[in-house]
Design a protein around this motif. Structure first.
Motif, PDB file in Angstrom:
ATOM      1  N   SER A   1       0.461  -1.143  -0.143  1.00  0.00           N
ATOM      2  CA  SER A   1      -0.496   0.414  -0.404  1.00  0.00           C
ATOM      3  C   SER A   1       0.817   1.371  -0.262  1.00  0.00           C
ATOM      4  CB  SER A   1      -0.767  -0.659   0.903  1.00  0.00           C
ATOM      5  OG  SER A   1      -0.344  -0.261   2.303  1.00  0.00           O
ATOM      6  N   PHE A   2       2.113   0.570  -0.077  1.00  0.00           N
ATOM      7  CA  PHE A   2       3.150   2.059   0.287  1.00  0.00           C
ATOM      8  C   PHE A   2       2.940   2.837  -1.628  1.00  0.00           C
ATOM      9  CE2 PHE A   2       7.385   3.280  -0.937  1.00  0.00           C
ATOM     10  CZ  PHE A   2       7.566   4.861  -1.002  1.00  0.00           C
ATOM     11  N   SER A   3       3.277   4.161  -2.182  1.00  0.00           N
ATOM     12  CA  SER A   3       3.291   4.216  -2.925  1.00  0.00           C
ATOM     13  C   SER A   3       4.609   5.090  -3.149  1.00  0.00           C
ATOM     14  CB  SER A   3       2.049   5.217  -3.273  1.00  0.00           C
ATOM     15  OG  SER A   3       1.529   5.648  -3.495  1.00  0.00           O
TER      16      SER A   3
ATOM     17  N   GLY B   1      11.706   7.507  -1.640  1.00  0.00           N
ATOM     18  CA  GLY B   1      10.249   7.481  -0.669  1.00  0.00           C
ATOM     19  C   GLY B   1      10.483   6.423   0.303  1.00  0.00           C
TER      20      GLY B   1
ATOM     21  N   TRP C   1       9.715   6.792   4.481  1.00  0.00           N
ATOM     22  CA  TRP C   1       8.429   5.614   4.974  1.00  0.00           C
ATOM     23  C   TRP C   1       9.191   5.282   6.344  1.00  0.00           C
ATOM     24  CZ3 TRP C   1       7.271   0.171   3.115  1.00  0.00           C
ATOM     25  CH2 TRP C   1       5.503   0.358   4.036  1.00  0.00           C
TER      26      TRP C   1
ATOM     27  N   THR D   1      10.180   6.659   8.970  1.00  0.00           N
ATOM     28  CA  THR D   1       9.575   6.819   9.928  1.00  0.00           C
ATOM     29  C   THR D   1       8.615   6.046  10.679  1.00  0.00           C
ATOM     30  OG1 THR D   1       8.630   8.587   7.686  1.00  0.00           O
ATOM     31  CG2 THR D   1       6.271   7.972   9.500  1.00  0.00           C
TER      32      THR D   1
ATOM     33  N   HIS E   1       8.407   5.944  14.941  1.00  0.00           N
ATOM     34  CA  HIS E   1       6.716   5.793  16.000  1.00  0.00           C
ATOM     35  C   HIS E   1       6.682   4.199  16.506  1.00  0.00           C
ATOM     36  CE1 HIS E   1       4.041   8.157  12.066  1.00  0.00           C
ATOM     37  NE2 HIS E   1       5.200   8.481  12.774  1.00  0.00           N
TER      38      HIS E   1
ATOM     39  N   LYS F   1      10.197  16.099   8.321  1.00  0.00           N
ATOM     40  CA  LYS F   1       9.143  15.956   8.570  1.00  0.00           C
ATOM     41  C   LYS F   1       8.617  14.232   9.386  1.00  0.00           C
ATOM     42  CE  LYS F   1       6.364  17.031   3.537  1.00  0.00           C
ATOM     43  NZ  LYS F   1       6.388  16.915   2.545  1.00  0.00           N
ATOM     44  N   ILE F   2       9.799  13.928   9.252  1.00  0.00           N
ATOM     45  CA  ILE F   2       9.545  13.346  10.346  1.00  0.00           C
ATOM     46  C   ILE F   2      10.129  13.491  11.820  1.00  0.00           C
ATOM     47  CG2 ILE F   2      11.021  10.414  10.851  1.00  0.00           C
ATOM     48  CD1 ILE F   2      12.026  10.567   8.504  1.00  0.00           C
TER      49      ILE F   2
ATOM     50  N   GLY G   1       1.783  12.478  14.549  1.00  0.00           N
ATOM     51  CA  GLY G   1       1.343  12.832  13.229  1.00  0.00           C
ATOM     52  C   GLY G   1       1.134  11.548  12.220  1.00  0.00           C
ATOM     53  N   ARG G   2       0.972  10.610  13.334  1.00  0.00           N
ATOM     54  CA  ARG G   2       0.352   9.133  13.187  1.00  0.00           C
ATOM     55  C   ARG G   2      -1.383   9.644  12.596  1.00  0.00           C
ATOM     56  NH1 ARG G   2       0.441   3.683  15.249  1.00  0.00           N
ATOM     57  NH2 ARG G   2      -0.598   4.678  16.908  1.00  0.00           N
TER      58      ARG G   2
ATOM     59  N   TYR H   1       0.359   2.778   7.103  1.00  0.00           N
ATOM     60  CA  TYR H   1       1.195   3.921   7.746  1.00  0.00           C
ATOM     61  C   TYR H   1       0.726   4.791   6.196  1.00  0.00           C
ATOM     62  CZ  TYR H   1       2.590   4.412  11.708  1.00  0.00           C
ATOM     63  OH  TYR H   1       3.046   4.439  13.017  1.00  0.00           O
TER      64      TYR H   1
ATOM     65  N   THR I   1       0.387   6.056   3.345  1.00  0.00           N
ATOM     66  CA  THR I   1       1.451   5.649   1.551  1.00  0.00           C
ATOM     67  C   THR I   1       2.210   6.978   0.551  1.00  0.00           C
ATOM     68  OG1 THR I   1      -0.796   5.698   0.766  1.00  0.00           O
ATOM     69  CG2 THR I   1      -0.218   3.930   2.376  1.00  0.00           C
ATOM     70  N   GLN I   2       1.891   8.113   0.966  1.00  0.00           N
ATOM     71  CA  GLN I   2       2.430   9.179  -0.139  1.00  0.00           C
ATOM     72  C   GLN I   2       3.951   9.467   0.455  1.00  0.00           C
ATOM     73  OE1 GLN I   2       1.242   8.922  -2.770  1.00  0.00           O
ATOM     74  NE2 GLN I   2      -0.820   7.830  -1.860  1.00  0.00           N
ATOM     75  N   PRO I   3       4.660   9.564  -0.382  1.00  0.00           N
ATOM     76  CA  PRO I   3       5.949   9.961   0.016  1.00  0.00           C
ATOM     77  C   PRO I   3       6.135  11.208   1.057  1.00  0.00           C
ATOM     78  CG  PRO I   3       6.198   9.689  -2.261  1.00  0.00           C
ATOM     79  CD  PRO I   3       4.281   9.191  -1.995  1.00  0.00           C
ATOM     80  N   GLY I   4       4.971  12.273   0.356  1.00  0.00           N
ATOM     81  CA  GLY I   4       5.067  13.252   0.691  1.00  0.00           C
ATOM     82  C   GLY I   4       4.672  13.327   2.533  1.00  0.00           C
TER      83      GLY I   4
ATOM     84  N   TYR J   1       4.253  11.160   5.372  1.00  0.00           N
ATOM     85  CA  TYR J   1       4.381  10.817   6.385  1.00  0.00           C
ATOM     86  C   TYR J   1       4.623  12.174   7.681  1.00  0.00           C
ATOM     87  CZ  TYR J   1       8.689  10.662   3.751  1.00  0.00           C
ATOM     88  OH  TYR J   1       9.786  10.931   2.983  1.00  0.00           O
ATOM     89  N   GLY J   2       5.225  11.387   9.176  1.00  0.00           N
ATOM     90  CA  GLY J   2       5.144  12.651   9.294  1.00  0.00           C
ATOM     91  C   GLY J   2       4.459  13.924   9.577  1.00  0.00           C
ATOM     92  N   ASP J   3       4.272  14.756  10.104  1.00  0.00           N
ATOM     93  CA  ASP J   3       3.134  15.520  10.385  1.00  0.00           C
ATOM     94  C   ASP J   3       2.984  16.786   9.343  1.00  0.00           C
ATOM     95  OD1 ASP J   3       3.244  16.382  13.690  1.00  0.00           O
ATOM     96  OD2 ASP J   3       2.176  18.141  12.233  1.00  0.00           O
TER      97      ASP J   3
END
Lengths: 211, 258
Positions: free
Chosen positions: A62-64, A69, A73, A76, A80, A154-155, B171-172, B215, B217-220, B222-224
């Motif tokens: 389900s990852f894209s 990326g 991912w 991340t 978590h 972001k992470i 972020g989740r 989780y 699923t887009q590369p952008g 994740y996170g917050d």
């Protein structure tokens, strides 16, 4: 080593169920994740990493995204899982070893030929883990996991600028544990501590020493 | 000894190069090289388990994204037929059952039937967690098909008030916040159709916050999502593992000679 563009294909292949591809992803990414986790949760890193990988294996389809990326991912997910553990244990990230032990961890040795072994991976991680958490994470995600500042931000839930500052500060703190760069250094300081300056580091310094 | 201030300017440049993975001649080269050294066998010791998990994941039905209208129409037709057939069958069975009840048939029929279906489906739904006894987890649930936001809602509503507020900063729950429109507890509660909850489980934040599939699923993604305004501004491209990780050529130049 597979080129990054090649790894984009590997990610896709793994998503379609290719075992060899997934194995390659694991072998390429696991060391970075595990080391990052060691900085976060010390001796629990291996458990947390395997938990993270189970989730990665389960959710990969389900990852894209591409290889870049994928790295973001997986980092991340690893973070978590580490935070879950820390919350459950009600503790803060801690360093895996006090900095005092670094000399023991590093294979202290006068043999210049073994320069690369003088700083072991363990010692390097312990050193980074001794930084304040935000700096340690910034350094690990940028240098070891290989993410850019924006992704690292972001992470970590921070701005890219803050990540950059944290990484600089971390590196500066680490550098402060070493004597100043070689050309400005009087020769007699060279051998003061095995950890601090186990070897000369540049050709220039080496030449100077030979004179 | 130079004070940190005196060489911090240089250090900032050096730091940039170090972060890029360049060799700088600085002693930190060694530290970072060691931190990015090639994997040891010990670090890859979990490979077999992970591969087993990957295989198991391959057996599970793939998460379905969306069906084409045609396919769903066909599916609906099929369902209808199955229902019709089932009705017809049950009428027959009803007759049989009636007959059995009335003693017109010998006994075993009714006793045998329920046993048939179980074992196969259990095996198929086995999940990776079952291979690692280390961390107790909630039993495997067929969450694959469930909507991610529904899932997040469920997780969210498990928590009490304070924890919910905190969770929204995690972020989740970014996706959920985005769908609800605002990082606001009541708003999200409304969205999820749940009211306040003050259960004793509030102290078990860690344990109720259990791992969950799906989780971002887009590369952008994740996170917050607080960082939405950010754009990669140092090139945007991630280099591959930046440091020369082999013990081969790159290291030789910085190696001291005697």
């Amino acid at each position: 080593m597979v080129a990054p563009e090649g790894l984009d294909d590997v990610v896709r292949a793994a998503q379609q169920g290719d075992e060899a591809a997934f194995r390659l992803l694991y072998r390429t990414q696991q060391p970075a994740l595990l080391r990052y986790l060691r900085v976060l949760v010390a001796e629990d890193a291996e458990d947390v990493a395997s938990e993270a990988w189970l989730q990665i294996a389960r959710d990969l389809r389900s990852f894209s995204g591409d290889w870049d990326g994928f790295r973001g991912w997986t980092a991340t997910i690893a973070r978590h899982r580490a935070m879950d553990l820390l919350r459950a244990q009600r503790r803060r990230p801690q360093s895996s070893a006090p900095v005092d032990h670094l000399t023991e961890l590093s294979a202290a040795d006068d043999t210049a030929d073994r320069a690369m072994e003088l700083v072991t991976t363990d010692a390097a991680l312990a050193l980074i883990a001794s930084l304040p958490q935000e700096q340690a994470e910034a350094v690990m995600l940028r240098v070891v996991v290989g993410l850019d500042a924006a992704t690292t931000g972001k992470i970590l839930g921070r701005r890219a600028g803050a990540v950059r500052t944290a990484a600089y500060r971390g590196l500066r703190q680490l550098a402060a544990r070493f004597p100043p760069p070689a050309p400005q250094r009087p020769p007699e300081q060279r051998r003061t501590a095995a950890w601090n300056n186990p070897v000369t580091n540049s050709a220039a310094a080496a030449l100077k020493e030979m004179r | 000894m130079t004070s940190p201030e005196e060489w911090s300017e240089m250090d900032r440049r050096t730091a940039d190069r170090l972060l890029r993975g360049d060799r700088t001649g600085h002693p930190l080269d060694q530290v970072l090289a060691a931190a990015t050294a090639p994997a040891t066998a010990q670090e890859l010791a979990g490979e077999a388990d992970v591969m087993a998990a990957f295989r198991t994941a391959g057996l599970a039905p793939a998460p379905r994204r969306r069906c084409s209208p045609l396919r769903s129409a066909v599916a609906r037709l099929l369902t209808l037929k199955v229902v019709v057939v089932a009705l017809g069958t049950s009428a027959t069975i009803g007759g049989v059952a009636l007959a059995a009840n009335t003693g017109a048939l010998p006994g075993p029929l009714a006793d045998d039937s329920p046993i048939v279906s179980t074992p196969a489906s259990r095996a198929a739904s086995a999940t990776p967690e079952q291979t690692t006894p280390a961390v107790p987890r909630p039993a495997a649930t067929p969450t694959v098909h469930r909507d991610r936001v529904t899932e997040l809602c469920q997780e969210f509503t498990l928590h009490d008030r304070d924890t919910r507020t905190r969770a929204l900063n995690d972020g989740r729950f970014g996706e959920l916040v985005k769908r609800a429109g605002e990082r606001d507890r009541e708003r999200v509660e409304q969205f999820c159709g749940s009211g306040p909850r003050n259960s004793p489980s509030s102290s078990a934040f860690g344990s109720t916050f259990s791992p969950r599939p799906g989780y971002p699923t887009q590369p952008g993604g994740y996170g917050d999502d607080r960082d939405d305004e950010q754009r990669p501004d140092d090139g945007g491209q991630w280099s591959p593992r930046p440091r020369p990780s082999g013990s081969a050529s790159p290291s030789t130049s910085s190696r001291p000679r005697r």
